[in-house]
Design a protein around this motif. Structure first.
Motif, PDB file in Angstrom:
ATOM      1  N   ILE A 103       0.176  17.285  -1.313  1.00 32.24           N
ATOM      2  CA  ILE A 103      -1.217  16.966  -1.654  1.00 32.24           C
ATOM      3  C   ILE A 103      -1.985  18.228  -2.016  1.00 32.24           C
ATOM      4  O   ILE A 103      -2.748  18.254  -2.986  1.00 32.24           O
ATOM      5  CB  ILE A 103      -1.905  16.226  -0.481  1.00 32.24           C
ATOM      6  CG1 ILE A 103      -1.298  14.833  -0.308  1.00 32.24           C
ATOM      7  CG2 ILE A 103      -3.415  16.143  -0.688  1.00 32.24           C
ATOM      8  CD1 ILE A 103      -1.726  14.126   0.962  1.00 32.24           C
ATOM      9  N   ALA A 104      -1.779  19.314  -1.276  1.00 33.43           N
ATOM     10  CA  ALA A 104      -2.546  20.539  -1.481  1.00 33.43           C
ATOM     11  C   ALA A 104      -2.039  21.390  -2.645  1.00 33.43           C
ATOM     12  O   ALA A 104      -2.781  22.227  -3.156  1.00 33.43           O
ATOM     13  CB  ALA A 104      -2.526  21.373  -0.207  1.00 33.43           C
ATOM     14  N   ASN A 105      -0.816  21.171  -3.086  1.00 35.64           N
ATOM     15  CA  ASN A 105      -0.238  21.993  -4.138  1.00 35.64           C
ATOM     16  C   ASN A 105      -0.872  21.649  -5.487  1.00 35.64           C
ATOM     17  O   ASN A 105      -0.701  20.548  -6.005  1.00 35.64           O
ATOM     18  CB  ASN A 105       1.276  21.789  -4.202  1.00 35.64           C
ATOM     19  CG  ASN A 105       1.958  22.794  -5.086  1.00 35.64           C
ATOM     20  OD1 ASN A 105       1.344  23.422  -5.935  1.00 35.64           O
ATOM     21  ND2 ASN A 105       3.255  22.937  -4.878  1.00 35.64           N
ATOM     22  N   LYS A 106      -1.574  22.589  -6.049  1.00 34.35           N
ATOM     23  CA  LYS A 106      -2.273  22.356  -7.320  1.00 34.35           C
ATOM     24  C   LYS A 106      -1.339  22.461  -8.527  1.00 34.35           C
ATOM     25  O   LYS A 106      -1.704  22.072  -9.626  1.00 34.35           O
ATOM     26  CB  LYS A 106      -3.422  23.338  -7.458  1.00 34.35           C
ATOM     27  CG  LYS A 106      -4.482  23.146  -6.393  1.00 34.35           C
ATOM     28  CD  LYS A 106      -5.719  23.948  -6.692  1.00 34.35           C
ATOM     29  CE  LYS A 106      -6.706  23.916  -5.554  1.00 34.35           C
ATOM     30  NZ  LYS A 106      -7.307  22.692  -5.245  1.00 34.35           N
ATOM     31  N   LYS A 107      -0.125  22.966  -8.329  1.00 35.73           N
ATOM     32  CA  LYS A 107       0.829  23.081  -9.426  1.00 35.73           C
ATOM     33  C   LYS A 107       1.528  21.755  -9.731  1.00 35.73           C
ATOM     34  O   LYS A 107       2.156  21.610 -10.761  1.00 35.73           O
ATOM     35  CB  LYS A 107       1.884  24.136  -9.092  1.00 35.73           C
ATOM     36  CG  LYS A 107       1.322  25.542  -9.050  1.00 35.73           C
ATOM     37  CD  LYS A 107       2.395  26.548  -8.718  1.00 35.73           C
ATOM     38  CE  LYS A 107       1.819  27.944  -8.636  1.00 35.73           C
ATOM     39  NZ  LYS A 107       2.848  28.921  -8.265  1.00 35.73           N
ATOM     40  N   ILE A 108       1.434  20.798  -8.812  1.00 32.33           N
ATOM     41  CA  ILE A 108       2.050  19.485  -9.011  1.00 32.33           C
ATOM     42  C   ILE A 108       1.002  18.570  -9.641  1.00 32.33           C
ATOM     43  O   ILE A 108      -0.091  18.407  -9.103  1.00 32.33           O
ATOM     44  CB  ILE A 108       2.544  18.892  -7.669  1.00 32.33           C
ATOM     45  CG1 ILE A 108       3.564  19.821  -7.024  1.00 32.33           C
ATOM     46  CG2 ILE A 108       3.139  17.519  -7.892  1.00 32.33           C
ATOM     47  CD1 ILE A 108       3.983  19.396  -5.626  1.00 32.33           C
ATOM     48  N   LYS A 155      -0.817  15.036 -11.110  1.00 36.69           N
ATOM     49  CA  LYS A 155      -1.148  13.777 -10.432  1.00 36.69           C
ATOM     50  C   LYS A 155      -0.057  12.727 -10.583  1.00 36.69           C
ATOM     51  O   LYS A 155       0.193  11.965  -9.661  1.00 36.69           O
ATOM     52  CB  LYS A 155      -2.478  13.233 -10.940  1.00 36.69           C
ATOM     53  CG  LYS A 155      -3.655  14.034 -10.487  1.00 36.69           C
ATOM     54  CD  LYS A 155      -4.957  13.434 -10.969  1.00 36.69           C
ATOM     55  CE  LYS A 155      -6.138  14.266 -10.502  1.00 36.69           C
ATOM     56  NZ  LYS A 155      -7.410  13.716 -10.920  1.00 36.69           N
ATOM     57  N   GLU A 156       0.579  12.688 -11.735  1.00 31.93           N
ATOM     58  CA  GLU A 156       1.653  11.703 -11.954  1.00 31.93           C
ATOM     59  C   GLU A 156       2.811  11.940 -11.002  1.00 31.93           C
ATOM     60  O   GLU A 156       3.374  11.002 -10.451  1.00 31.93           O
ATOM     61  CB  GLU A 156       2.134  11.754 -13.408  1.00 31.93           C
ATOM     62  CG  GLU A 156       1.200  11.106 -14.381  1.00 31.93           C
ATOM     63  CD  GLU A 156       1.021   9.616 -14.107  1.00 31.93           C
ATOM     64  OE1 GLU A 156       2.020   8.918 -13.860  1.00 31.93           O
ATOM     65  OE2 GLU A 156      -0.131   9.150 -14.147  1.00 31.93           O
ATOM     66  N   ASP A 157       3.187  13.205 -10.815  1.00 27.33           N
ATOM     67  CA  ASP A 157       4.278  13.522  -9.894  1.00 27.33           C
ATOM     68  C   ASP A 157       3.874  13.251  -8.446  1.00 27.33           C
ATOM     69  O   ASP A 157       4.686  12.815  -7.645  1.00 27.33           O
ATOM     70  CB  ASP A 157       4.727  14.975 -10.061  1.00 27.33           C
ATOM     71  CG  ASP A 157       5.450  15.202 -11.370  1.00 27.33           C
ATOM     72  OD1 ASP A 157       5.956  14.214 -11.948  1.00 27.33           O
ATOM     73  OD2 ASP A 157       5.506  16.360 -11.823  1.00 27.33           O
ATOM     74  N   LYS A 158       2.612  13.528  -8.126  1.00 23.40           N
ATOM     75  CA  LYS A 158       2.131  13.275  -6.767  1.00 23.40           C
ATOM     76  C   LYS A 158       2.175  11.787  -6.427  1.00 23.40           C
ATOM     77  O   LYS A 158       2.454  11.419  -5.295  1.00 23.40           O
ATOM     78  CB  LYS A 158       0.709  13.807  -6.578  1.00 23.40           C
ATOM     79  CG  LYS A 158       0.660  15.305  -6.436  1.00 23.40           C
ATOM     80  CD  LYS A 158      -0.753  15.788  -6.193  1.00 23.40           C
ATOM     81  CE  LYS A 158      -0.788  17.298  -6.100  1.00 23.40           C
ATOM     82  NZ  LYS A 158      -2.127  17.802  -5.786  1.00 23.40           N
TER      83      LYS A 158
END
Length: 184
Positions: free
Chosen positions: A40-45, A47-50
């Motif tokens: 959730i906190a990782n900004k490199k991932i 939204k689609e992958d999250k």
């Protein structure tokens, strides 16, 4: 807070198998929660992958804890019953003695470890792969739906059919002409 910790330690001081069982389940819960919050906190991932990774991690944690509990708790109870009934007998150790209770506790610890090995190393990967396959198919199906080209009325004329207007494409045109008895 110190009293709460002391109460927990006192409750499990004489039951190592229960302590091992609960600490393993707690560890899996905390590891899964940390992994989920990390995603959730990782900004490199993106939204689609999250959307795929977060439910997958929650499912993994639930599978780990659930299978561990489903395998280990009955295995610990069965081991204790086998020793109590005398099915598993040990020489020179009589029932209702401190030695017998230690033996029974040790057998439950071994059962807890065996349950952890079977559930986390054999069953959980199988269940995780099945759940992952289902989630991946669902995610790919949704992605295919959203990536289909949008209809643009300026470049594609509409084609009237029984169930509404659809874009004029070769397949729909061939189907239409055949249904009307026309030949191309």
């Amino acid at each position: 807070m110190a009293n709460f910790g002391q109460k927990i330690i006192a409750a499990f001081a004489h039951d190592n198998a229960k302590f091992l069982f609960l600490s393993a389940a707690s560890g899996w819960f905390l590891a899964s929660a940390a992994q989920t919050f990390g995603i959730i906190a990782n900004k490199k991932i993106d939204k689609e992958d999250k959307k795929f990774l977060i439910p997958q991690e929650i499912g993994d944690g639930a599978a780990n804890i659930g299978l561990y509990a489903l395998i280990t708790a009955p295995l610990m109870r069965a081991t204790e019953k086998l020793i109590d009934n005398g099915t598993i007998a040990f020489k020179n150790i009589k029932k209702d003695t401190p030695e017998f209770d230690r033996l029974k506790g040790g057998a439950r610890v071994i059962a807890s470890i065996a349950g952890a090995i079977v559930s986390s190393n054999i069953l959980t990967p199988i269940v995780r792969n099945k759940l992952g396959t289902i989630a991946q198919r669902k995610a790919l199906h949704q992605k295919v739906k959203t990536t289909q080209p949008q209809y643009d009325p300026y470049y594609q004329p509409l084609f009237q059919k029984n169930y509404g207007k659809i874009p004029l494409e070769m397949n729909s045109y061939i189907t239409f002409t055949r249904s009307r008895g026309l030949k191309i």
